[in-house]
Motif scaffolding. Structure first.
Motif, mmCIF file in Angstrom:
data_model
loop_
_atom_site.group_PDB
_atom_site.id
_atom_site.type_symbol
_atom_site.label_atom_id
_atom_site.label_comp_id
_atom_site.label_asym_id
_atom_site.label_seq_id
_atom_site.Cartn_x
_atom_site.Cartn_y
_atom_site.Cartn_z
ATOM 1 N N ASP A 199 40.175 29.023 36.461
ATOM 2 C CA ASP A 199 39.420 29.204 35.221
ATOM 3 C C ASP A 199 38.542 30.451 35.252
ATOM 4 N N THR A 200 38.867 31.409 36.131
ATOM 5 C CA THR A 200 38.031 32.599 36.266
ATOM 6 C C THR A 200 38.805 33.858 35.878
ATOM 7 N N LEU A 201 38.239 34.599 34.921
ATOM 8 C CA LEU A 201 38.758 35.892 34.501
ATOM 9 C C LEU A 201 37.940 36.960 35.218
ATOM 10 N N THR A 202 38.609 37.829 35.958
ATOM 11 C CA THR A 202 37.939 38.933 36.646
ATOM 12 C C THR A 202 38.369 40.225 35.972
ATOM 13 N N ILE A 203 37.375 41.001 35.533
ATOM 14 C CA ILE A 203 37.633 42.269 34.851
ATOM 15 C C ILE A 203 37.043 43.400 35.675
ATOM 16 N N LEU A 204 37.858 44.423 35.919
ATOM 17 C CA LEU A 204 37.415 45.628 36.617
ATOM 18 C C LEU A 204 37.340 46.746 35.576
ATOM 19 N N TYR A 205 36.111 47.202 35.297
ATOM 20 C CA TYR A 205 35.885 48.232 34.284
ATOM 21 C C TYR A 205 34.962 49.299 34.856
ATOM 22 N N GLU A 206 35.439 50.530 34.869
ATOM 23 C CA GLU A 206 34.678 51.676 35.380
ATOM 24 C C GLU A 206 34.097 51.405 36.768
ATOM 25 N N GLY A 207 34.926 50.803 37.644
ATOM 26 C CA GLY A 207 34.522 50.560 39.021
ATOM 27 C C GLY A 207 33.665 49.330 39.248
ATOM 28 N N MET A 208 33.293 48.618 38.179
ATOM 29 C CA MET A 208 32.475 47.399 38.321
ATOM 30 C C MET A 208 33.327 46.177 38.049
ATOM 31 N N GLU A 209 33.202 45.192 38.927
ATOM 32 C CA GLU A 209 33.949 43.945 38.779
ATOM 33 C C GLU A 209 33.023 42.858 38.235
ATOM 34 N N ASN A 210 33.460 42.212 37.153
ATOM 35 C CA ASN A 210 32.696 41.110 36.567
ATOM 36 C C ASN A 210 33.587 39.882 36.475
ATOM 37 N N LYS A 211 33.011 38.718 36.736
ATOM 38 C CA LYS A 211 33.746 37.459 36.688
ATOM 39 C C LYS A 211 33.208 36.601 35.546
ATOM 40 N N TYR A 212 34.124 35.991 34.812
ATOM 41 C CA TYR A 212 33.781 35.132 33.681
ATOM 42 C C TYR A 212 34.496 33.805 33.867
ATOM 43 N N ILE A 213 33.776 32.712 33.663
ATOM 44 C CA ILE A 213 34.339 31.376 33.834
ATOM 45 C C ILE A 213 34.638 30.783 32.467
ATOM 46 N N LYS A 214 35.843 30.227 32.316
ATOM 47 C CA LYS A 214 36.272 29.650 31.051
ATOM 48 C C LYS A 214 35.395 28.463 30.669
ATOM 49 N N ARG A 215 34.930 28.479 29.406
ATOM 50 C CA ARG A 215 34.138 27.358 28.897
ATOM 51 C C ARG A 215 35.082 26.234 28.521
ATOM 52 N N LYS A 216 34.630 25.005 28.773
ATOM 53 C CA LYS A 216 35.468 23.843 28.454
ATOM 54 C C LYS A 216 34.832 23.012 27.379
#
Length: 75
Positions: free
Chosen positions: A58-75
């Motif tokens: 349930d985790t989306l990891t986005i790499l943008y301009e060298g920074m990694e951010n993690k987002y957890i799916k809401r249920k």
């Protein structure tokens, strides 16, 4: 760190909700997925952004301009 909610719709809309309550700001964009990238186009500025992404459980990891951010799916 303020609260960030990403919303992707089936019809290609992408909303970024930043903050909460009266301080919340929403950025409206469109998006498309190509291979391992999310390509978004801001509706106001017409700025195009390209990010690499992965999804695990349930985790989306986005790499943008060298920074990694993690987002957890809401249920």
């Amino acid at each position: 760190m303020e609260k960030i909610v990403l919303e992707f719709t089936k019809d290609g809309k992408f909303r970024q909700h930043l903050g909460e309550g009266k301080m919340q700001n929403t950025i409206e964009s469109t998006f498309e997925v190509q291979n391992d990238k999310i390509i978004s186009l801001d509706q106001d500025t017409k700025e195009k952004a390209e990010s690499k992404y992965t999804i695990k459980d349930d985790t989306l990891t986005i790499l943008y301009e060298g920074m990694e951010n993690k987002y957890i799916k809401r249920k």
